[in-house]
Design an enzyme around this catalytic site. Structure first.
Site, PDB file in Angstrom:
ATOM      1  N   LYS A 155       0.944  -1.154   0.059  1.00 39.92           N
ATOM      2  CA  LYS A 155       0.074   0.050  -0.103  1.00 39.92           C
ATOM      3  C   LYS A 155       0.977   1.237  -0.221  1.00 39.92           C
ATOM      4  O   LYS A 155       2.063   1.076   0.243  1.00 39.92           O
ATOM      5  CB  LYS A 155      -0.958   0.059   1.160  1.00 39.92           C
TER       6      LYS A 155
ATOM      7  N   TYR B 218     -12.357  -1.877  -3.448  1.00 40.97           N
ATOM      8  CA  TYR B 218     -12.826  -2.191  -1.743  1.00 40.97           C
ATOM      9  C   TYR B 218     -14.608  -1.865  -1.928  1.00 40.97           C
ATOM     10  O   TYR B 218     -14.941  -1.600  -0.812  1.00 40.97           O
ATOM     11  CB  TYR B 218     -12.131  -0.950  -1.212  1.00 40.97           C
TER      12      TYR B 218
HETATM   13  P1  GDP Z   1      -7.837  -6.723   5.919  1.00 38.56           P
HETATM   14  O1  GDP Z   1      -8.342  -7.957   4.990  1.00 38.56           O
HETATM   15  O2  GDP Z   1      -6.761  -7.266   6.893  1.00 38.56           O
HETATM   16  O3  GDP Z   1      -6.938  -5.812   4.817  1.00 38.56           O
HETATM   17  O4  GDP Z   1      -8.954  -5.970   6.342  1.00 38.56           O
HETATM   18  P2  GDP Z   1     -10.487  -5.670   5.841  1.00 38.56           P
HETATM   19  O5  GDP Z   1     -10.655  -6.360   4.542  1.00 38.56           O
HETATM   20  O6  GDP Z   1     -11.465  -5.690   6.999  1.00 38.56           O
HETATM   21  O7  GDP Z   1     -10.418  -4.113   5.395  1.00 38.56           O
HETATM   22  C1  GDP Z   1      -9.639  -3.627   4.354  1.00 38.56           C
HETATM   23  C2  GDP Z   1      -8.848  -2.297   4.524  1.00 38.56           C
HETATM   24  O8  GDP Z   1      -9.663  -1.301   5.082  1.00 38.56           O
HETATM   25  C3  GDP Z   1      -7.995  -2.539   5.858  1.00 38.56           C
HETATM   26  O9  GDP Z   1      -6.651  -3.236   5.429  1.00 38.56           O
HETATM   27  C4  GDP Z   1      -7.627  -1.082   6.292  1.00 38.56           C
HETATM   28  O10 GDP Z   1      -6.564  -0.503   5.323  1.00 38.56           O
HETATM   29  C5  GDP Z   1      -8.984  -0.505   6.232  1.00 38.56           C
HETATM   30  N1  GDP Z   1      -9.720  -0.613   7.309  1.00 38.56           N
HETATM   31  C6  GDP Z   1     -10.341  -1.938   8.015  1.00 38.56           C
HETATM   32  N2  GDP Z   1     -10.875  -1.574   9.187  1.00 38.56           N
HETATM   33  C7  GDP Z   1     -10.792  -0.287   9.364  1.00 38.56           C
HETATM   34  C8  GDP Z   1     -11.176   0.563  10.477  1.00 38.56           C
HETATM   35  O11 GDP Z   1     -11.877   0.044  11.327  1.00 38.56           O
HETATM   36  N3  GDP Z   1     -10.881   1.780  10.347  1.00 38.56           N
HETATM   37  C9  GDP Z   1     -10.084   2.317   9.145  1.00 38.56           C
HETATM   38  N4  GDP Z   1      -9.966   3.744   9.074  1.00 38.56           N
HETATM   39  N5  GDP Z   1      -9.730   1.469   8.218  1.00 38.56           N
HETATM   40  C10 GDP Z   1      -9.999   0.313   8.346  1.00 38.56           C
END
Ligand code: GDP
Length: 143
Positions: free
Chosen positions: A11, A51
């Site tokens: 990223k 996303y």
């Molecule tokens: P990952 O699979 O571990 O990347 O997590 P997710 O698919 O749940 O979320 C996608 C991306 O969104 C994450 O990698 C973070 O960059 C962002 N993100 C996830 N949860 C949060 C949150 O609670 N707050 C913020 N600001 N960003 C988040």
């Protein structure tokens, strides 16, 4: 155990920190092979589409802004059990909860600026690889 392919993004925060090599070294040390790799700058439309599953979440707009703020490195990784292995070496989404030695523990700043993306299942891996790499492009890199 099956040989799988998965999709990774280094990223904008990690690229800005000069950590492309550091992240890639951890992936390779975990036994993952870099099959394809390129640096790109996501458009707003691309980040929103990538996303889209999070579009109702309060962090969606911030996430799109973050993912478009600078270049990223998109990669196809291959190895035994690659999807789970990559998730393991990435560490928890929130770096405060990430295990020692993981990419996010060492390179992430916070729950949003968390250094890497990795596919979470075979179907998403397939879709995410196809989002950034054409079949012809991948075939040309076969080895
Ligand atoms: P990952 O699979 O571990 O990347 O997590 P997710 O698919 O749940 O979320 C996608 C991306 O969104 C994450 O990698 C973070 O960059 C962002 N993100 C996830 N949860 C949060 C949150 O609670 N707050 C913020 N600001 N960003 C988040």
């Amino acid at each position: 155990m099956a040989i799988e392919r998965t999709f990774s993004i280094i990223k904008p925060d990690a690229v800005a920190k000069n950590a492309i090599g550091g992240v890639t070294a951890k992936l390779e040390a975990a036994g993952l092979r870099i099959l394809a790799s390129k640096m790109v700058r996501l458009s707003e439309a691309q980040a929103k589409a990538f996303y889209v599953v999070h579009k109702e979440r309060p962090f969606y707009a911030g996430l799109v802004k973050f993912m478009t703020e600078g270049p990223v490195v998109v990669q196809v990784l291959e190895g035994e059990n690659a999807i789970a292995k990559n998730r393991e070496v990435m560490g928890a989404t929130n770096p405060e909860k990430a295990a020692a030695g993981t990419i996010r523990k060492d390179f992430a700043s916070d729950i949003e600026r968390n250094a890497v993306h990795g596919s979470d299942a075979p179907e998403t891996a397939k879709e995410e690889i196809a989002f950034f790499f054409s079949t012809a492009e991948l075939a040309a890199l076969a080895r």
